[in-house]
Scaffold this motif. Structure first.
Motif, short mmCIF file in Angstrom:
data_model
loop_
_atom_site.label_atom_id
_atom_site.label_comp_id
_atom_site.label_asym_id
_atom_site.label_seq_id
_atom_site.Cartn_x
_atom_site.Cartn_y
_atom_site.Cartn_z
N UNK A 123 -52.43 -16.49 -5.76
CA UNK A 123 -52.53 -17.55 -6.77
C UNK A 123 -51.29 -18.44 -6.77
N UNK A 124 -50.12 -17.83 -6.65
CA UNK A 124 -48.89 -18.62 -6.68
C UNK A 124 -48.84 -19.62 -5.53
N UNK A 125 -49.22 -19.17 -4.35
CA UNK A 125 -49.20 -20.07 -3.20
C UNK A 125 -50.29 -21.12 -3.33
N UNK A 126 -51.48 -20.70 -3.73
CA UNK A 126 -52.58 -21.66 -3.90
C UNK A 126 -52.24 -22.74 -4.91
N UNK A 127 -51.56 -22.35 -5.98
CA UNK A 127 -51.20 -23.32 -7.03
C UNK A 127 -50.08 -24.26 -6.61
N UNK A 128 -49.41 -23.95 -5.51
CA UNK A 128 -48.27 -24.76 -5.06
C UNK A 128 -48.68 -25.84 -4.06
N UNK A 129 -49.93 -25.82 -3.60
CA UNK A 129 -50.34 -26.73 -2.53
C UNK A 129 -51.76 -27.22 -2.77
N UNK A 130 -52.07 -28.37 -2.17
CA UNK A 130 -53.45 -28.85 -2.21
C UNK A 130 -54.23 -28.42 -0.97
N UNK A 131 -53.54 -27.77 -0.02
CA UNK A 131 -54.22 -27.39 1.22
C UNK A 131 -55.27 -26.30 0.97
N UNK A 132 -56.41 -26.37 1.64
CA UNK A 132 -57.39 -25.29 1.58
C UNK A 132 -56.86 -24.04 2.26
N UNK A 133 -57.26 -22.90 1.74
CA UNK A 133 -56.71 -21.61 2.18
C UNK A 133 -57.81 -20.67 2.61
N UNK A 134 -57.57 -19.98 3.74
CA UNK A 134 -58.40 -18.87 4.18
C UNK A 134 -57.57 -17.60 4.08
N UNK A 135 -58.02 -16.64 3.31
CA UNK A 135 -57.32 -15.36 3.18
C UNK A 135 -57.65 -14.48 4.39
N UNK A 136 -56.62 -13.91 4.96
CA UNK A 136 -56.76 -13.05 6.14
C UNK A 136 -56.80 -11.60 5.64
N UNK A 137 -57.97 -11.00 5.69
CA UNK A 137 -58.18 -9.66 5.14
C UNK A 137 -58.23 -8.65 6.28
N UNK A 138 -57.08 -8.04 6.57
CA UNK A 138 -56.96 -7.12 7.71
C UNK A 138 -56.21 -5.86 7.30
N UNK A 139 -56.88 -4.97 6.56
CA UNK A 139 -56.20 -3.76 6.11
C UNK A 139 -55.92 -2.77 7.23
N UNK A 140 -56.61 -2.90 8.36
CA UNK A 140 -56.38 -1.99 9.48
C UNK A 140 -54.96 -2.17 10.03
N UNK A 141 -54.58 -3.41 10.24
CA UNK A 141 -53.27 -3.68 10.83
C UNK A 141 -52.18 -3.94 9.80
N UNK A 142 -52.53 -4.48 8.64
CA UNK A 142 -51.51 -4.91 7.67
C UNK A 142 -51.52 -4.11 6.37
N UNK A 143 -52.40 -3.11 6.27
CA UNK A 143 -52.34 -2.03 5.26
C UNK A 143 -52.68 -2.42 3.84
N UNK A 144 -53.00 -3.68 3.59
CA UNK A 144 -53.44 -4.08 2.25
C UNK A 144 -54.83 -4.67 2.37
N UNK A 145 -55.79 -4.10 1.66
CA UNK A 145 -57.14 -4.65 1.66
C UNK A 145 -57.28 -5.63 0.50
N UNK A 146 -57.82 -6.79 0.80
CA UNK A 146 -58.17 -7.74 -0.25
C UNK A 146 -59.60 -7.40 -0.67
#
Length: 298
Positions: A123-146
């Protein structure tokens, strides 16, 4: 704030010279091959782009160069993989100033944030920019699941528009659609299950082996999405041994070697990565060369 998150989006490798500088002429050669094949956007500074060993200066040199060479034909998207919200916001703002048209965002790096922290970070990053965002959901390699519950809390952030679905669970495509309809565009982020996820309703493909085989990747996408399944399968079955190079810890070295063999890249990587040697190199070369020898016409 609009971006059409549909089609093939190569996660481009970062090209280096033998003396470890950015190789912009070789990057341009590969970029031209991607555009000629009909990709729908390009992504810089992701896992394949060796983001963790690039300086911010190099990232933005690459972004400005790509924006100039693409000349508006497709959107150029910058990946954000940072340990602090402050740095992520700075990168988002600088990407916008440099002509980037979108962002791909991983959860916080190095610190395993919990549900509340992960949502707030996005949310903090999204609120700081007008650019569209794609969330990268990769819990296998980066250990956090969205999780789906996290996405539910991000619905009101209109510039969070898509997900790079890399959980390796094809059912997650259906779960996202069942819960959110078309609110979030879904792009498969794992080469070996791309056709399966496209058939289940994914909108696009953030591809890796496209770096070496752009025409074949675009062909699989277009044929699948126009329901020409038998024709898509013929290419996909040829492609699978090559696509499996994308799901290994050394995917960067493997895919760069494939780019070199295909004539649109080199195997130079930045340390601590090292180029392949010995039996491993010969084994991967056999896979690549066999694929090239049987390459279908697209």
């Amino acid at each position: 704030m609009g971006l059409n998150w549909q089609g093939v989006f190569p996660a481009l490798t970062t090209k280096f010279t033998a003396d470890d500088k950015l190789d912009l002429p070789l990057f341009e050669k590969n970029l031209s091959a991607q555009l000629e094949a009909g990709v729908n956007g390009i992504i810089l500074g992701g896992t394949l782009g060796e983001s963790s060993v690039l300086s911010n200066e190099e990232k933005f040199d690459l972004l400005r160069f790509a924006v100039d060479k693409v000349a508006g034909k497709v959107p150029v998207i910058m990946n954000i993989a940072e340990g602090s919200t402050r740095e992520a916001v700075k990168l988002a703002n600088e990407s916008e100033k440099c002509g980037g048209k979108g962002l791909m965002m991983l959860p916080p790096m190095r610190y395993k944030s919990d549900h509340r922290e992960t949502v707030q970070y996005f949310k903090d990053v999204a609120n700081s920019t007008s650019l569209p965002i794609m969330i990268y959901n990769n819990p296998v390699d980066y250990k956090i699941e969205v999780t789906l519950d996290m996405f539910a809390e991000l619905v009101d952030n209109k510039n969070i528009q898509a997900v790079k679905e890399s959980t390796r669970d094809v059912s997650n495509v259906t779960r996202m659609i069942n819960r959110f309809g078309d609110r979030f565009k879904i792009l498969c982020g794992v080469d070996t299950i791309a056709m399966e996820e496209l058939m289940l309703g994914a909108d696009g493909w953030v591809a890796g082996l496209v770096c070496a085989f752009p025409k074949e990747t675009v062909a699989v996408y277009k044929l699948t999405k126009t329901n020409k399944i038998a024709e898509a399968l013929e290419i996909y079955r040829w492609f699978l041994p090559l696509l499996e190079l994308d799901i290994h810890p050394k995917l960067v070295q493997y895919i760069k070697l494939a780019e070199q063999e295909a004539g649109i890249g080199s195997e130079h990587v930045r340390r601590p990565r090292l180029t392949l040697v010995g039996e491993e190199r010969e084994r991967i070369l056999r896979v690549i060369r066999e694929g090239i020898s049987k390459r279908p016409k697209c």
